[in-house]
Design a protein around this motif. Structure first.
Motif, mmCIF file in Angstrom:
data_model
loop_
_atom_site.group_PDB
_atom_site.id
_atom_site.type_symbol
_atom_site.label_atom_id
_atom_site.label_comp_id
_atom_site.label_asym_id
_atom_site.label_seq_id
_atom_site.Cartn_x
_atom_site.Cartn_y
_atom_site.Cartn_z
ATOM 1 N N LEU A 162 0.872 -1.177 0.000
ATOM 2 C CA LEU A 162 0.000 0.000 0.000
ATOM 3 C C LEU A 162 0.907 1.225 0.000
ATOM 4 O O LEU A 162 1.015 1.941 0.987
ATOM 5 C CB LEU A 162 -0.927 0.000 1.219
ATOM 6 C CG LEU A 162 -1.903 -1.159 1.342
ATOM 7 C CD1 LEU A 162 -2.808 -0.983 2.541
ATOM 8 C CD2 LEU A 162 -2.717 -1.342 0.086
ATOM 9 N N ASN A 163 1.566 1.449 -1.122
ATOM 10 C CA ASN A 163 2.590 2.482 -1.188
ATOM 11 C C ASN A 163 2.103 3.824 -1.720
ATOM 12 O O ASN A 163 2.891 4.762 -1.819
ATOM 13 C CB ASN A 163 3.788 1.996 -2.012
ATOM 14 C CG ASN A 163 3.378 1.416 -3.345
ATOM 15 O OD1 ASN A 163 2.215 1.439 -3.692
ATOM 16 N ND2 ASN A 163 4.331 0.894 -4.085
ATOM 17 N N THR A 164 0.822 3.934 -2.053
ATOM 18 C CA THR A 164 0.253 5.221 -2.456
ATOM 19 C C THR A 164 -1.078 5.416 -1.741
ATOM 20 O O THR A 164 -1.740 4.454 -1.336
ATOM 21 C CB THR A 164 0.004 5.287 -3.978
ATOM 22 O OG1 THR A 164 -1.028 4.348 -4.326
ATOM 23 C CG2 THR A 164 1.267 5.008 -4.778
ATOM 24 N N GLU A 165 -1.471 6.669 -1.598
ATOM 25 C CA GLU A 165 -2.752 6.972 -0.967
ATOM 26 C C GLU A 165 -3.906 6.374 -1.774
ATOM 27 O O GLU A 165 -4.891 5.904 -1.221
ATOM 28 C CB GLU A 165 -2.928 8.484 -0.819
ATOM 29 C CG GLU A 165 -4.159 8.881 -0.043
ATOM 30 C CD GLU A 165 -4.169 8.396 1.403
ATOM 31 O OE1 GLU A 165 -5.277 8.206 1.942
ATOM 32 O OE2 GLU A 165 -3.094 8.206 1.991
ATOM 33 N N GLU A 166 -3.778 6.369 -3.090
ATOM 34 C CA GLU A 166 -4.808 5.784 -3.956
ATOM 35 C C GLU A 166 -4.991 4.291 -3.665
ATOM 36 O O GLU A 166 -6.111 3.796 -3.586
ATOM 37 C CB GLU A 166 -4.439 5.987 -5.425
ATOM 38 C CG GLU A 166 -5.474 5.437 -6.378
ATOM 39 C CD GLU A 166 -5.095 5.642 -7.841
ATOM 40 O OE1 GLU A 166 -5.852 5.136 -8.690
ATOM 41 O OE2 GLU A 166 -4.074 6.280 -8.132
ATOM 42 N N LYS A 167 -3.900 3.578 -3.483
ATOM 43 C CA LYS A 167 -3.966 2.139 -3.186
ATOM 44 C C LYS A 167 -4.588 1.902 -1.805
ATOM 45 O O LYS A 167 -5.377 0.973 -1.624
ATOM 46 C CB LYS A 167 -2.565 1.532 -3.269
ATOM 47 C CG LYS A 167 -2.533 0.042 -3.061
ATOM 48 C CD LYS A 167 -3.169 -0.714 -4.200
ATOM 49 C CE LYS A 167 -2.944 -2.204 -4.009
ATOM 50 N NZ LYS A 167 -3.761 -2.999 -4.892
ATOM 51 N N VAL A 168 -4.240 2.744 -0.841
ATOM 52 C CA VAL A 168 -4.828 2.634 0.501
ATOM 53 C C VAL A 168 -6.344 2.799 0.414
ATOM 54 O O VAL A 168 -7.099 2.014 0.993
ATOM 55 C CB VAL A 168 -4.212 3.677 1.462
ATOM 56 C CG1 VAL A 168 -4.965 3.717 2.780
ATOM 57 C CG2 VAL A 168 -2.737 3.390 1.701
#
Length: 78
Positions: free
Chosen positions: A24-30
């Motif tokens: 979960l390395n981007t806010e979008e993925k989170v």
């Protein structure tokens, strides 16, 4: 975009929602991984199994983030 939960485990009256993610390395993925949990409308436990962490922790929504090894070896998670 479809909102789906990867796994739902049921035992009697208990239920646990499980998402799996490499990282979960981007806010979008989170947001992508957590959004389906918000749509359940219940308070059953929610877990994201991840490859990119080694220590488990709970986020501000109460979702358990746990590494894959811990998830597989700890019978108490489910």
């Amino acid at each position: 975009m479809a909102r789906e939960i990867d796994f739902i485990a049921n035992a009697g009256g208990k239920k646990i929602y499980i998402q799996s993610a490499y990282a979960l390395n981007t806010e979008e993925k989170v947001i992508t991984e957590n959004k389906p949990f918000a749509l359940t409308g219940d308070s059953f436990p929610k877990v994201i199994v991840r490859h990119d962490i080694h220590k488990r922790w709970y986020d501000e929504s109460g979702v358990l983030n746990i590494g894959i090894i811990d998830f597989l070896l700890d019978d108490a998670v489910i």
